[in-house]
Design an enzyme around this catalytic site. Structure first.
Site, short mmCIF file in Angstrom:
data_model
loop_
_atom_site.label_atom_id
_atom_site.label_comp_id
_atom_site.label_asym_id
_atom_site.label_seq_id
_atom_site.Cartn_x
_atom_site.Cartn_y
_atom_site.Cartn_z
N CYS A 1 45.19 32.88 46.31
CA CYS A 1 44.25 32.54 45.23
C CYS A 1 44.71 31.39 44.36
O CYS A 1 43.91 30.50 44.01
CB CYS A 1 43.92 33.78 44.40
SG CYS A 1 45.33 34.47 43.48
N HIS B 1 44.53 37.47 39.53
CA HIS B 1 43.69 36.65 40.38
C HIS B 1 43.44 35.33 39.65
O HIS B 1 43.24 35.32 38.43
CB HIS B 1 42.36 37.33 40.70
CG HIS B 1 41.46 36.51 41.57
ND1 HIS B 1 41.87 36.00 42.77
CD2 HIS B 1 40.19 36.08 41.39
CE1 HIS B 1 40.88 35.31 43.32
NE2 HIS B 1 39.86 35.34 42.49
N ASP C 1 35.18 29.97 41.84
CA ASP C 1 36.28 30.66 42.53
C ASP C 1 36.25 30.35 44.02
O ASP C 1 35.39 30.84 44.75
CB ASP C 1 36.15 32.17 42.30
CG ASP C 1 37.35 32.95 42.83
OD1 ASP C 1 38.23 32.33 43.45
OD2 ASP C 1 37.41 34.17 42.61
N ASP D 1 34.62 49.35 35.01
CA ASP D 1 35.31 50.62 34.78
C ASP D 1 36.07 51.01 36.06
O ASP D 1 35.65 50.68 37.17
CB ASP D 1 34.31 51.72 34.43
CG ASP D 1 33.75 51.58 33.03
OD1 ASP D 1 34.27 50.75 32.27
OD2 ASP D 1 32.77 52.28 32.73
#
Length: 711
Positions: A287, A345, A368, A410
């Site tokens: 990444c 990330h 991204d 969550d």
């Protein structure tokens, strides 16, 4: 001076005036357009801002009363004629213009100022010049010039109002990437390298080999006026999953047929290797490498960009905005979920207006390039407005739900035993715990967490609670054979459990942990403690367990019990090296009620230091020799076999320099002196690694920043 190729007279007549050559005034234009150092091959200018050409004629001066001077800009099959005019008027921002100002005509020469529209295509343009009378036309191929975005110009969609930000996010060729875990953050310098030879040309090549360009060149050229389009196309091209992209990703297995992603320290080598191999993908990236290369390309093209790290970034594999994690009853994390949480990330934020969405969604956009999920059938993500993530506007293009889940989903952590759910806990805080980028003028982090995670309104809280509750009951897609039936004890747990790590463990030191158990009930409890430690890749679930502990304890009503544990180096040295990440989980079980409570921590082992010292300090001059001394001391209590100290640095060293020791005793030093010579000014990086050839493991890695100034 640019050579001129004369073309055939269109009507067969000789014109009186003949062009000898054109001076592109590269030095002056590059200073004026803030493009110094980007290319020695091409004139590089920014759209919407005039640049100067000096025309030199042969024996006779151009006579404006009898001959028209016309420039023609060509791009693909499209071209636009630009009559050269005498004028003092301001440039029109939405059309091409060419002017000679009063005093711009001299003996056998003329100064012409050319200005492109503010939303011109980012590309290599071809320039022709025509000398025309009523009866003749003499045409010349003048040369090429590159047009880039212009963040200094208010009408450009990438306009950035503060010059200090432009200097950092467009012109700076040095950056810092943040890695590790929220409790132990490591800094990794990176050389974006936009001024390295061949980098701008590699970025232009990238634009010429996109699927969009192959399909319809003219349409692609037209759309290259828009930074939203550019960022999306380039994002897809940085990875090689769908096209002739730059980097191939790899997260598991060996890297013998390429380069381990951890060994890259700059973008220039990657881009040049890709071009020189005829667009074969460079192996390998992860990444931070994908993001740093994307940042380089965007800065080259004039789009303000910065590399951003999200700590505890969620990968929402089933697109339900909730992350499920599964643990065994003994604390071992299980690979049962489509979801995962990456310890960190790295993606890119690019600055631009969003005319397609509205003014409120302009500014920083997430782009991204790491190939995770497809967007409209292609492995890319964004540009997604950070404002849309903060306000939870999931319908805003592009990929807002995926980006939102990455920073604010969550987490439902489930304990399973013999196919049954025997414990469950919802965590609303850990995802996106920290979001960092490099600060202006400093290597210190700038905390962006608040720009992504605004306070939820009551309606949003109700919506997310209902959404999360549905996910908790159904687990969306429970693993095969897993029953989601709840144990009655889960509804009101009487035990509270926490797990903490003392300090930041370093290679060669004890890993010290504390488990705290609080008994909220009115009766004593007999408990079983299960503790488990696993090696973990930063972007996936843990791998094997390397340490376990079990203990029976009792706790009195209202008592707070602290249990201490130590993992000595002898029990982890065979499994862990510097920068490795560890997942430690504890499950406390009430032996009577069978109530189970889970707590966990993830942390990275810090590396022992490699010392780098440059004779005379860290500021050096171009083309002068300096000595760098690199050393490492064995921090272990055991003898290391096959010790290798490696030093390398793009723009400072040719290739790699190594020092080897067959056996390295505890506290013994290995040292290497190297001669460095910088060929270009700017910020350069020396990278040093210490490894064991016997195990192919990197024990420590260090980056040293060197500031290079002109002699």
């Amino acid at each position: 001076m640019d050579c001129i190729q004369q073309t055939t007279d269109a009507w067969g007549f000789e014109s009186n005036c003949q062009l000898k050559f054109v001076n592109f005034e590269a030095h002056e234009n590059h200073i004026s357009h803030e493009t110094e150092g980007l290319s020695k091959k091409h004139l590089v200018v920014r759209r919407g801002k005039p640049f100067k050409l000096t025309l030199l004629f042969r024996s006779q001066m151009w006579n404006p009363r009898s001959e028209n001077l016309v420039l023609e800009v060509c791009l693909g099959n499209r071209s636009e004629r630009i009559p050269v005019q005498f004028s003092k008027e301001e440039y029109q921002p939405h059309s091409w213009s060419a002017k000679v100002y009063p005093g711009g005509l001299h003996l056998k020469s003329a100064e012409v100022h050319v200005c492109s529209p503010v939303q011109s295509s980012v590309a290599l343009h071809r320039l022709l010049l025509h000398l025309e009378t009523r009866q003749t036309r003499r045409s010349y191929s003048v040369g090429d010039f590159v047009l880039l975005c212009n963040p200094w110009l208010k009408d450009d969609p990438v306009y950035m109002p503060m010059d200090v930000q432009i200097q950092e996010y467009v012109k700076s060729d040095y950056g810092v990437l943040y890695m590790g875990t929220p409790r132990s953050i490591a800094q990794r310098p990176w050389s974006f390298g936009q001024y390295e030879p061949g980098v701008l040309e590699a970025c232009l090549t990238l634009l010429e080999v996109t699927p969009q360009h192959f399909k319809d060149k003219d349409k692609d050229f037209i759309r290259r006026t828009d930074p939203v389009y550019l960022s999306r196309v380039i994002c897809a091209m940085v990875n090689s999953n769908d096209d002739l992209g730059v980097l191939e990703g790899k997260w598991q297995g060996g890297y013998k047929d390429g380069v381990n992603p951890t060994e890259w320290s700059g973008s220039a080598d990657i881009l040049r290797q890709w071009v020189s191999s005829n667009c074969e993908p460079v192996r390998y990236g992860q990444c931070w490498v994908f993001a740093a290369v994307l940042c380089t390309v965007m800065r080259v093209l004039g789009i303000p960009s910065r590399v951003v790290t999200v700590f505890n970034a969620a990968h929402d594999g089933d697109a339900n905005l909730t992350i499920e994690e599964f643990y065994s009853s003994s604390g071992e994390k299980l690979n049962l979920s489509k979801d995962s949480i990456w310890n960190f990330h790295v993606w890119v934020e690019c600055w631009m207006a969003r005319g397609d969405l509205g003014a409120e969604f302009g500014g920083w956009q997430v782009v991204d390039p790491t190939p995770q999920e497809r967007s409209a059938g292609v492995f890319c993500c964004g540009p997604c407005p950070v404002a849309a993530v903060r306000e939870r506007c999931y319908e805003a293009r592009y990929d807002t739900p995926f980006v939102y889940a990455s920073v604010d989903a969550d987490v439902v952590r489930v304990i399973v035993r013999e196919g049954r759910v025997v414990g469950r806990k919802v965590d609303t805080e850990s995802v996106g715990q920290l979001i960092y980028t490099k600060s202006l003028h400093s290597d210190a982090p700038d905390n962006l967490t608040g720009t992504y995670k605004g306070r939820k309104t009551m309606q949003q809280r109700v919506t997310m609670t209902l959404y999360s509750s549905a996910a908790r009951c159904s687990l969306r897609s429970p693993p095969t054979g897993l029953s989601c039936q709840l144990s009655p004890q889960e509804t009101a747990p009487a035990l509270e459990v926490s797990l903490s790590i003392d300090g930041v463990p370093s290679v060669g030191e004890n890993i010290s942990m504390r488990v705290t158990v609080t008994n909220r009930s009115a009766s004593p409890r007999l408990l079983m403690e299960h503790l488990n430690a696993q090696l973990k890749a930063f972007n996936s679930n843990p791998e094997r367990s390397f340490w376990k502990a079990h203990k029976e304890v009792s706790v009195q009503p209202g008592e707070v019990l602290t249990l201490h544990h130590i993992i000595p180096p002898a029990e982890y040295e065979a499994f862990l090296a510097g920068e490795d990440i560890v997942n430690v989980a504890v499950v406390i079980k009430d032996k009577r009620t069978e109530e189970r409570v889970l707590a966990f921590q993830e942390f990275n082992i810090s590396s022992p230091q490699i010392s780098v010292e440059i004779e005379g300090g860290d500021s050096i001059q171009v083309n002068k020799k300096y000595t760098a001394r690199v050393s490492f001391v064995n921090p272990f209590t055991k003898v290391l076999s096959g010790a290798v100290l490696t030093v390398e640095g793009s723009g400072l060293l040719q290739g790699k320099c190594q020092e080897r020791l067959l056996l390295m005793q505890p506290e013994e030093k290995i040292e290497k002196a190297v001669t460095i010579v910088a060929s270009l000014a700017g910020t350069k990086l020396l990278m040093a690694t210490f490894s064991q050839s016997s195990s192919s493991r990197v024990v420590s890695r260090s980056f040293h920043k060197v500031s290079v100034t002109a002699a």
